[in-house]
Design a protein around this motif. Structure first.
Motif, PDB file in Angstrom:
ATOM      1  N   SER A  29       0.862  -1.185   0.000  1.00 47.76           N
ATOM      2  CA  SER A  29       0.000   0.000   0.000  1.00 47.76           C
ATOM      3  C   SER A  29       0.896   1.233   0.000  1.00 47.76           C
ATOM      4  O   SER A  29       1.560   1.516   0.996  1.00 47.76           O
ATOM      5  N   ASP A  55      -8.208  -6.433   1.361  1.00 48.14           N
ATOM      6  CA  ASP A  55      -7.591  -5.601   0.335  1.00 48.14           C
ATOM      7  C   ASP A  55      -6.956  -4.377   0.996  1.00 48.14           C
ATOM      8  O   ASP A  55      -7.643  -3.404   1.308  1.00 48.14           O
ATOM      9  N   ASP A  58      -6.675  -0.924  -2.249  1.00 50.36           N
ATOM     10  CA  ASP A  58      -7.759  -0.058  -2.743  1.00 50.36           C
ATOM     11  C   ASP A  58      -8.840   0.107  -1.681  1.00 50.36           C
ATOM     12  O   ASP A  58     -10.022  -0.175  -1.919  1.00 50.36           O
ATOM     13  N   ARG A  60     -10.392   2.574  -0.482  1.00 49.97           N
ATOM     14  CA  ARG A  60     -11.461   3.562  -0.702  1.00 49.97           C
ATOM     15  C   ARG A  60     -12.572   3.043  -1.603  1.00 49.97           C
ATOM     16  O   ARG A  60     -13.608   3.692  -1.760  1.00 49.97           O
ATOM     17  N   ASP A  61     -12.366   1.879  -2.211  1.00 52.68           N
ATOM     18  CA  ASP A  61     -13.303   1.381  -3.218  1.00 52.68           C
ATOM     19  C   ASP A  61     -14.415   0.514  -2.642  1.00 52.68           C
ATOM     20  O   ASP A  61     -15.239  -0.007  -3.395  1.00 52.68           O
ATOM     21  N   TRP A  71     -11.340   2.205   6.305  1.00 50.21           N
ATOM     22  CA  TRP A  71     -11.168   3.498   5.651  1.00 50.21           C
ATOM     23  C   TRP A  71     -11.978   4.592   6.335  1.00 50.21           C
ATOM     24  O   TRP A  71     -11.498   5.729   6.481  1.00 50.21           O
TER      25      TRP A  71
END
Length: 212
Positions: A29, A55, A58, A60-61, A71
């Motif tokens: 990351s 994960d 990513d 924010r996804d 997040w």
């Protein structure tokens, strides 16, 4: 002839791109140039190594689940960064089935602590201090390097460093007197360690959520 041995966290899968051993999910990351979120990037990777975050790249996804929860708690702190004690509090507040263990001490003591924790399978976040500039940031200890059974270096993932290709780390912290040395592809500096937080997985069912 002396023997040099590298020991990596068992959840790592080295390859062209560093990944988690079970899912082959990319692990590294990377920190952006404008933020101070190195400790949060390290925490995401540590959680992934312990099977608590599916994960770490990513984050924010995701609209729901443990990754989204991580997040939601992380982004208000992303620009300002976290001290070791603040990160320990952040980990507790996530209630994700892990326990932070925070320690302080000199560089040699920190290296010894990190070595013990990694040998037990627990990832450790360490705060590196450039002795010349006073700049500090966090990196994730994912392995050890021993020569003739004596710990000589920590193998690290530095979120601000280059993406590791065909490697399991992108930085190393070497022990030495009177100071440690921090080495990446870009720098080789005298360094101190300003605290460390090891992250332990609690017994299943003790608390919190698992992987997303």
């Amino acid at each position: 002839m002396s023997t040099l041995i590298q020991k990596l966290h068992p959840a790592l899968h080295p390859g062209r791109r560093l990944a988690l051993a079970g899912s082959r999910q990319p692990l590294f990351s990377r920190q952006g140039g404008w933020d101070s979120g190195s400790a949060l990037h390290c925490a995401a990777m540590a959680f992934a190594l312990l099977g608590k975050l599916s994960d770490p790249v990513d984050v924010r996804d995701y609209a729901s689940g443990p990754v989204a929860h991580f997040w939601d708690r992380a982004w208000p702190r992303y620009l300002h960064g976290l001290t070791p004690s603040e990160l320990a509090s952040f980990v507790w507040e996530l209630n994700s089935g892990v326990q932070p263990v925070q320690v302080e001490g000199c560089a040699d003591e920190m290296l010894h602590f990190c070595g013990q924790e990694l040998a037990a399978g627990w990832p450790v976040i360490v705060w590196i201090v450039n002795r010349r500039t006073g700049e500090r940031h966090a990196a994730l200890a994912v392995g050890l390097e021993e020569r003739d059974t004596i710990l000589k270096a920590l193998l690290l993932l530095d979120p601000a460093g280059a993406t590791p290709l065909l490697a399991a780390c992108n930085a190393r912290l070497e022990s030495g007197k009177p100071h440690a040395t921090y080495i990446t592809a870009e720098v080789n500096v005298r360094a101190d360690v300003d605290g460390a937080v090891s992250i332990h997985r609690l017994e299943d069912g003790a608390t919190g959520a698992g992987c997303a």
